[in-house]
Design an enzyme around this catalytic site. Structure first.
Site, PDB file in Angstrom:
ATOM      1  CG  ASP A  52      -2.010  -1.016   1.174  1.00 31.51           C
ATOM      2  OD1 ASP A  52      -2.467  -1.320   0.058  1.00 31.51           O
ATOM      3  OD2 ASP A  52      -2.403  -1.520   2.238  1.00 31.51           O
ATOM      4  CE1 TYR A 110       3.882  -6.888   3.503  1.00 41.14           C
ATOM      5  CE2 TYR A 110       3.158  -9.177   3.540  1.00 41.14           C
ATOM      6  CZ  TYR A 110       3.283  -7.966   2.882  1.00 41.14           C
ATOM      7  OH  TYR A 110       2.813  -7.839   1.601  1.00 41.14           O
TER       8      TYR A 110
END
Length: 270
Positions: A52, A110
């Site tokens: 994002d 992540y």
């Protein structure tokens, strides 16, 4: 055609995410423009996932196919010369025709980074909160709430395994299709993911969350972190996490953590 696997690192602060968008700076668009400048070819690099706006990467993977017969060393040098310094190509490898950065991936990792501004519990008498350096601020969530670290750890334990993560994906049904999955799935399983590792640790004054999974839905990691912080701030209990998963409703979970604290760390392939 020559098929290449590129591993990239980037600072996502000034980009509107990975995916190319009209009239907006994106990682995919910037990489495509650099490749066109070097080879004259027009192509769209395929990424392992769509980070994002504001999200960073330590090892994003992209796949490209070029007609231009350029050696890997020359392409590597040329790309890092043309790309802005906020995007670096770490490695370039020759791969088979059937390699695809997203479809061939098996696991992704992540990391989310929190700067805990306040002590838990708050000192009595009150003391000044810690100050986040402006050199660090673009890469962490400067979190103002006192966070119980044990509650963060307990909450993270509950998401390991295979679950339906509907409660932790974007509200907009169209956005949920912006999937970080590593393989095609049936509609019934479209929100099901397997989390292999989920844990918090402390390092250099930061709280760091590491999560490895088969794939991740849109905003999934940030929504997990936002919910864990709700537990650590004592707004909910860590023991509420199984019920939030079972609800399969985004409104049951906590807020979305800021993008700037999220890093794509690793993409694993067979």
């Amino acid at each position: 055609m020559h098929h290449w696997k590129l591993t990239l690192a980037y600072d996502g602060t000034s980009f509107n995410g990975w995916q190319v968008q009209p009239n907006l700076p994106t990682i995919q668009g910037t990489l495509a423009a650099a490749l066109h400048r070097i080879t004259g070819e027009t192509l769209l690099p395929q990424g392992s996932g769509r980070t994002d706006a504001g999200v960073h990467a330590l090892a994003q993977v992209a796949s490209i196919s070029l007609a231009t017969p350029i050696p890997a060393t020359n392409l590597h040098y040329a790309l890092n010369r043309v790309l802005p310094q906020s995007i670096r190509v770490l490695t370039i490898e020759s791969v088979s025709e059937d390699f695809h950065a997203r479809h061939s991936a098996r696991r992704k990792t992540y990391e989310y980074r929190i700067f805990p501004r306040a002590l838990y519990p708050r000192a009595i008498p009150p003391t000044l909160d810690r100050i986040c350096s402006p050199m660090l601020a673009p890469y962490v969530w400067d979190c103002p709430y006192p966070l119980d670290f044990a509650a963060l750890e307990n909450a993270a334990d509950y998401v390991r395994g295979t679950h339906d993560f509907t409660s932790f994906t974007a509200v907009n049904p169209d956005q949920t299709s912006r999937d970080e999955s590593t393989s095609s799935e049936t509609p019934e399983a479209s929100f099901v993911r397997t989390i292999y590792h989920s844990s918090w640790h402390r390092s250099d004054g930061l709280y760091l969350y590491r999560v490895t999974g088969s794939g991740f839905l849109h905003h999934m990691v940030r929504n997990l972190v936002g919910t864990f912080v709700e537990a650590a701030a004592r707004r909910i209990s860590a023991d509420d996490i199984p019920g939030i998963l079972a609800a399969r409703n985004r409104s049951a979970a906590g807020p979305t953590a800021p993008a700037r604290g999220l890093f794509l760390v690793e993409v694993e392939y067979a």
